[in-house]
Design a protein around this motif. Structure first.
Motif, PDB file in Angstrom:
ATOM      1  N   SER A   1      25.601  -2.617   2.939  1.00  0.00           N
ATOM      2  CA  SER A   1      26.529  -3.725   2.358  1.00  0.00           C
ATOM      3  C   SER A   1      27.204  -4.427   3.694  1.00  0.00           C
ATOM      4  CB  SER A   1      27.678  -3.059   1.453  1.00  0.00           C
ATOM      5  OG  SER A   1      28.290  -1.939   2.088  1.00  0.00           O
ATOM      6  N   LYS A   2      27.198  -3.852   4.899  1.00  0.00           N
ATOM      7  CA  LYS A   2      27.705  -4.101   6.105  1.00  0.00           C
ATOM      8  C   LYS A   2      26.520  -5.047   6.910  1.00  0.00           C
ATOM      9  CE  LYS A   2      31.337  -1.077   6.267  1.00  0.00           C
ATOM     10  NZ  LYS A   2      32.083   0.195   7.260  1.00  0.00           N
ATOM     11  N   LYS A   3      25.435  -4.969   6.298  1.00  0.00           N
ATOM     12  CA  LYS A   3      24.301  -5.796   6.853  1.00  0.00           C
ATOM     13  C   LYS A   3      23.362  -4.779   8.019  1.00  0.00           C
ATOM     14  CE  LYS A   3      24.470 -10.038   5.144  1.00  0.00           C
ATOM     15  NZ  LYS A   3      23.243 -10.529   4.145  1.00  0.00           N
ATOM     16  N   LEU A   4      23.732  -3.490   8.102  1.00  0.00           N
ATOM     17  CA  LEU A   4      23.161  -2.740   8.912  1.00  0.00           C
ATOM     18  C   LEU A   4      21.804  -2.415   8.336  1.00  0.00           C
ATOM     19  CD1 LEU A   4      23.273  -0.976  11.743  1.00  0.00           C
ATOM     20  CD2 LEU A   4      24.197   0.875  10.084  1.00  0.00           C
ATOM     21  N   LEU A   5      20.760  -2.621   9.395  1.00  0.00           N
ATOM     22  CA  LEU A   5      19.302  -2.525   8.929  1.00  0.00           C
ATOM     23  C   LEU A   5      18.729  -1.187   9.690  1.00  0.00           C
ATOM     24  CD1 LEU A   5      18.191  -6.117   9.602  1.00  0.00           C
ATOM     25  CD2 LEU A   5      17.316  -4.801   7.699  1.00  0.00           C
ATOM     26  N   LYS A   6      17.922  -0.423   8.784  1.00  0.00           N
ATOM     27  CA  LYS A   6      17.498   0.731   9.311  1.00  0.00           C
ATOM     28  C   LYS A   6      16.046   0.687   8.786  1.00  0.00           C
ATOM     29  CE  LYS A   6      21.309   3.783  10.901  1.00  0.00           C
ATOM     30  NZ  LYS A   6      21.994   4.850  10.487  1.00  0.00           N
ATOM     31  N   ILE A   7      15.228   0.952   9.634  1.00  0.00           N
ATOM     32  CA  ILE A   7      13.712   1.418   9.370  1.00  0.00           C
ATOM     33  C   ILE A   7      13.589   2.755   8.373  1.00  0.00           C
ATOM     34  CG2 ILE A   7      13.215   2.629  11.422  1.00  0.00           C
ATOM     35  CD1 ILE A   7      10.429   0.563  10.104  1.00  0.00           C
ATOM     36  N   MET A   8      12.869   2.678   7.222  1.00  0.00           N
ATOM     37  CA  MET A   8      12.713   3.843   6.546  1.00  0.00           C
ATOM     38  C   MET A   8      11.271   4.290   6.907  1.00  0.00           C
ATOM     39  SD  MET A   8      14.400   2.366   2.975  1.00  0.00           S
ATOM     40  CE  MET A   8      14.219   4.205   2.270  1.00  0.00           C
ATOM     41  N   PHE A   9      10.310   3.553   6.592  1.00  0.00           N
ATOM     42  CA  PHE A   9       8.968   3.749   6.544  1.00  0.00           C
ATOM     43  C   PHE A   9       8.087   2.666   7.315  1.00  0.00           C
ATOM     44  CE2 PHE A   9       9.443   7.409   4.076  1.00  0.00           C
ATOM     45  CZ  PHE A   9      10.270   6.817   2.929  1.00  0.00           C
ATOM     46  N   SER A  10       6.937   3.019   8.017  1.00  0.00           N
ATOM     47  CA  SER A  10       6.034   2.076   8.293  1.00  0.00           C
ATOM     48  C   SER A  10       4.769   2.565   8.152  1.00  0.00           C
ATOM     49  CB  SER A  10       6.074   1.534   9.673  1.00  0.00           C
ATOM     50  OG  SER A  10       5.728   2.468  10.696  1.00  0.00           O
ATOM     51  N   TYR A  11       3.681   1.715   7.545  1.00  0.00           N
ATOM     52  CA  TYR A  11       2.368   2.048   7.332  1.00  0.00           C
ATOM     53  C   TYR A  11       1.390   1.067   8.137  1.00  0.00           C
ATOM     54  CZ  TYR A  11       2.624   5.378   3.335  1.00  0.00           C
ATOM     55  OH  TYR A  11       2.857   6.256   2.569  1.00  0.00           O
ATOM     56  N   ASN A  12       0.407   1.648   8.709  1.00  0.00           N
ATOM     57  CA  ASN A  12      -0.754   1.032   9.055  1.00  0.00           C
ATOM     58  C   ASN A  12      -2.039   1.172   8.355  1.00  0.00           C
ATOM     59  OD1 ASN A  12      -2.824   1.073  11.538  1.00  0.00           O
ATOM     60  ND2 ASN A  12      -1.807  -0.621  11.348  1.00  0.00           N
ATOM     61  N   ASN A  13      -2.556   0.344   7.700  1.00  0.00           N
ATOM     62  CA  ASN A  13      -3.964   0.601   7.059  1.00  0.00           C
ATOM     63  C   ASN A  13      -3.782   1.807   6.152  1.00  0.00           C
ATOM     64  OD1 ASN A  13      -6.086  -1.338   7.246  1.00  0.00           O
ATOM     65  ND2 ASN A  13      -6.286  -0.750   9.422  1.00  0.00           N
ATOM     66  N   LYS A  14      -2.645   1.623   5.300  1.00  0.00           N
ATOM     67  CA  LYS A  14      -2.470   2.692   4.246  1.00  0.00           C
ATOM     68  C   LYS A  14      -2.029   3.917   4.698  1.00  0.00           C
ATOM     69  CE  LYS A  14      -6.298   2.251   2.206  1.00  0.00           C
ATOM     70  NZ  LYS A  14      -7.305   2.823   0.706  1.00  0.00           N
ATOM     71  N   GLN A  15      -2.015   4.193   6.066  1.00  0.00           N
ATOM     72  CA  GLN A  15      -1.581   5.194   6.551  1.00  0.00           C
ATOM     73  C   GLN A  15      -0.051   5.316   7.099  1.00  0.00           C
ATOM     74  OE1 GLN A  15      -4.235   6.913   9.373  1.00  0.00           O
ATOM     75  NE2 GLN A  15      -5.343   7.882   7.801  1.00  0.00           N
ATOM     76  N   LEU A  16       0.571   6.551   6.838  1.00  0.00           N
ATOM     77  CA  LEU A  16       2.018   6.548   7.273  1.00  0.00           C
ATOM     78  C   LEU A  16       2.188   6.664   8.696  1.00  0.00           C
ATOM     79  CD1 LEU A  16       4.876   6.653   6.211  1.00  0.00           C
ATOM     80  CD2 LEU A  16       4.512   9.204   6.090  1.00  0.00           C
TER      81      LEU A  16
END
Lengths: 114, 113
Positions: free
Chosen positions: A39-54
């Motif tokens: 709600s304070k606009k803070l952005l945090k990465i959760m996950f990233s995938y490359n070619n279907k791989q975590l």
């Protein structure tokens, strides 16, 4: 149209329910991401995938699970939502160009947990 | 660990005035730096990026940013703002693998007519 698409735009649910958000990119990118924006606009990465791989799995509760059927789709499932899960969930994609790759974002899915 | 500090939560400027948004980063290696903008009810869009070369980098819509290694800063500037520049601006740094973009808390800019 080439872009990052997210559905739904909004979702309101009760504590303990399961929700699922969809993300599709038509940019031909290899890498996709989920971010949480509070709600304070803070952005945090959760996950990233490359070619279907975590590739990246930040410290998020185990009730969150990403699902990738192919490199153009990355969905997010939350098994049993909690009030603190209320946020905007942003999906993004990029070329697998390393650190200098621009990320393209979808409009977000706003989750409200009652 | 990498981090970004944006010390100004809100900035209000008059249309036609200049704008500077401050950003300081912390990263042990050579940083890859970005500025993104988020318009109301939209996702983020990249304004510009920097890794090496001329420390002043040009972006879209008249924005530019200046990198300073000695100051660990990457401030964003625009000479003359328009009302449509009202948005939230995020400074970000990424690791060398490019798979973990870390954002600052954002600066909300309001341009008064």
């Amino acid at each position: 149209e080439t872009a990052v698409f997210q559905t739904p735009n909004y979702h309101v649910t009760q504590v303990g329910n399961e929700v699922s958000f969809n993300c599709k990119q038509t940019l031909g990118h290899d890498t996709m991401y989920w971010y949480k924006q509070d709600s304070k606009k803070l952005l945090k990465i959760m996950f990233s995938y490359n070619n279907k791989q975590l590739i990246v799995n930040e410290t998020v509760p185990r009730r969150f699970s990403p699902q990738s059927s192919d490199k153009a789709h990355l969905n997010l499932r939350i098994k049993s939502v909690e009030p603190e899960d209320s946020a905007v969930y942003l999906c993004a994609s990029s070329d697998w160009g390393g650190a200098y790759a621009e990320q393209f974002f979808g409009p977000g899915t706003r989750l409200t947990v009652l | 660990a990498q981090s970004v500090t944006q010390p100004d939560a809100r900035v209000t400027v008059s249309e036609g005035a200049s704008l500077q948004l401050r950003c300081k980063y912390s990263y042990s290696a050579t940083p890859y730096l970005f500025w993104y903008v988020q318009y109301p009810r939209q996702g983020l869009q990249m304004l510009l990026k920097y890794y090496s070369g001329d420390p002043v980098v040009q972006g879209v819509n008249g924005f530019e940013a200046e990198f300073s290694k000695s100051d660990s800063s990457f401030h964003l500037r625009k000479a003359s703002v328009h009302w449509s520049d009202s948005a939230v601006y995020f400074c970000a740094v990424t690791n060398s693998a490019g798979n973990k973009l870390t954002f600052g808390i954002g600066t909300r800019v309001l341009v008064r007519p």
